[in-house]
Design a protein around this motif. Structure first.
Motif, mmCIF file in Angstrom:
data_model
loop_
_atom_site.group_PDB
_atom_site.id
_atom_site.type_symbol
_atom_site.label_atom_id
_atom_site.label_comp_id
_atom_site.label_asym_id
_atom_site.label_seq_id
_atom_site.Cartn_x
_atom_site.Cartn_y
_atom_site.Cartn_z
ATOM 1 N N MET A 1 0.883 -0.901 -0.479
ATOM 2 C CA MET A 1 -0.144 -0.006 0.437
ATOM 3 C C MET A 1 0.649 1.264 0.188
ATOM 4 S SD MET A 1 -2.664 0.665 2.893
ATOM 5 C CE MET A 1 -3.868 2.672 2.118
ATOM 6 N N LYS A 2 0.308 1.998 -0.447
ATOM 7 C CA LYS A 2 1.407 3.642 -0.865
ATOM 8 C C LYS A 2 0.817 4.010 0.537
ATOM 9 C CE LYS A 2 -1.345 5.982 -3.814
ATOM 10 N NZ LYS A 2 -1.550 7.360 -4.836
ATOM 11 N N THR A 3 2.192 5.009 1.552
ATOM 12 C CA THR A 3 2.381 5.813 2.366
ATOM 13 C C THR A 3 1.920 6.847 2.009
ATOM 14 O OG1 THR A 3 4.621 4.959 2.508
ATOM 15 C CG2 THR A 3 3.661 7.196 3.982
ATOM 16 N N LEU A 4 1.117 7.204 0.894
ATOM 17 C CA LEU A 4 0.489 9.151 1.047
ATOM 18 C C LEU A 4 -0.829 8.800 -0.213
ATOM 19 C CD1 LEU A 4 3.401 11.486 0.309
ATOM 20 C CD2 LEU A 4 1.538 11.147 2.519
ATOM 21 N N ILE A 5 -1.681 8.753 0.644
ATOM 22 C CA ILE A 5 -3.220 8.722 -0.099
ATOM 23 C C ILE A 5 -3.711 9.900 0.051
ATOM 24 C CG2 ILE A 5 -5.506 7.144 0.277
ATOM 25 C CD1 ILE A 5 -2.877 5.264 0.054
ATOM 26 N N SER A 6 -4.283 10.127 -1.458
ATOM 27 C CA SER A 6 -5.277 11.130 -1.888
ATOM 28 C C SER A 6 -6.465 11.294 -1.236
ATOM 29 C CB SER A 6 -4.576 11.253 -3.588
ATOM 30 O OG SER A 6 -5.831 10.357 -3.864
ATOM 31 N N VAL A 7 -7.064 12.143 -1.153
ATOM 32 C CA VAL A 7 -8.755 12.271 -1.244
ATOM 33 C C VAL A 7 -9.255 11.640 -2.105
ATOM 34 C CG1 VAL A 7 -10.761 13.552 -1.691
ATOM 35 C CG2 VAL A 7 -8.509 14.379 -0.271
ATOM 36 N N GLU A 8 -8.913 11.205 -3.606
ATOM 37 C CA GLU A 8 -9.590 10.932 -4.259
ATOM 38 C C GLU A 8 -9.327 9.486 -4.130
ATOM 39 O OE1 GLU A 8 -9.394 14.845 -5.733
ATOM 40 O OE2 GLU A 8 -7.359 12.983 -5.029
#
Length: 237
Positions: free
Chosen positions: A1-8
């Motif tokens: 899983m990515k560390t940074l998650i966007s609002v979208e």
């Protein structure tokens, strides 16, 4: 899983009912600020994480302002939240994700969790998107979790002093410049910084919009800051 998650990306996870969203907002100068902010409005379905009790144990004398809770205590917190290792957890705060949300991310990585991320831009990004919020308070279905910290990722005071004296580590202090320099101190009893530490305010990791800077830019900035040390020799505080 990515560390940074966007609002979208977070909206997709919420629509799929596939994530545990945790509100980590906290004003360090106001003990009840985080719960009050969460009670007023939060990302739909988000539960509240209290920095002073869920993510710290303030009852440990002589171990700093926010010592880690014991493993059994943190296990109980995660169980109360309904967390399980295979369920994605997304944390957010009102500092772009760079404060208490990042602490929760780090604590979960410290116990071996992989499916954990931070909302890039945090609460401000969610509000700016125009997406709905709610004030209802859900009670998650409790799980039974037992976790253990990877102690190799932690450095105690005595070991830190020895490593600093030997010049084998680079200690990075993430507080703001005025506090690091001892010009102001609103929280701690003693102003200033640990001798030998270097200053990298956590706000320097964010761009003008409150989102994390691109990886290449962050890598270049940190590489220049820690020279001649390598990244594996860095200790953060």
């Amino acid at each position: 899983m990515k560390t940074l998650i966007s609002v979208e990306e977070l909206t997709v996870l919420i629509d799929q009912d596939d994530a545990l969203v945790v509100d980590c907002r906290k004003d360090l100068s106001s003990p009840d600020s985080g719960r009050q902010a969460w009670s007023a409005a939060h990302v739909p379905g988000a539960i509240h994480a209290e920095l002073d009790s869920d993510l710290s144990d303030l009852g440990k004398p002589g171990q700093g302002r926010h010592p880690l809770p014991d493993e059994a205590v943190f296990s109980d917190v995660l169980s109360r939240w309904g967390w399980r290792p295979d369920r994605p957890l997304i944390a957010y705060d009102d500092a772009g994700g760079a404060l208490a949300a990042s602490r929760l991310w780090w604590m979960l990585r410290l116990v071996g969790a992989q499916a954990v991320g931070v909302l890039d831009g945090g609460w401000s990004a969610w509000k700016a998107s125009g997406l709905p919020t709610e004030s209802s308070q859900q009670v998650p279905a409790r799980t039974r979790i037992s976790v253990a910290y990877d102690r190799q990722q932690l450095v105690g005071y005595e070991a830190l002093q020895a490593e600093l004296a030997a010049g084998s580590i680079c200690l990075l202090d993430a507080r703001g410049g005025p506090r690091f320099r001892g010009e102001v101190e609103p929280l701690d009893r003693v102003a200033g910084h640990v001798p030998g530490a270097r200053n990298r305010p956590f706000t320097d990791n964010l761009d003008a919009n409150g989102r994390f800077k691109p990886p290449a830019q962050l890598a270049a900035e940190f590489t220049a800051l820690i020279e001649p040390h390598v990244s594996s020799a860095v200790v953060h505080m």
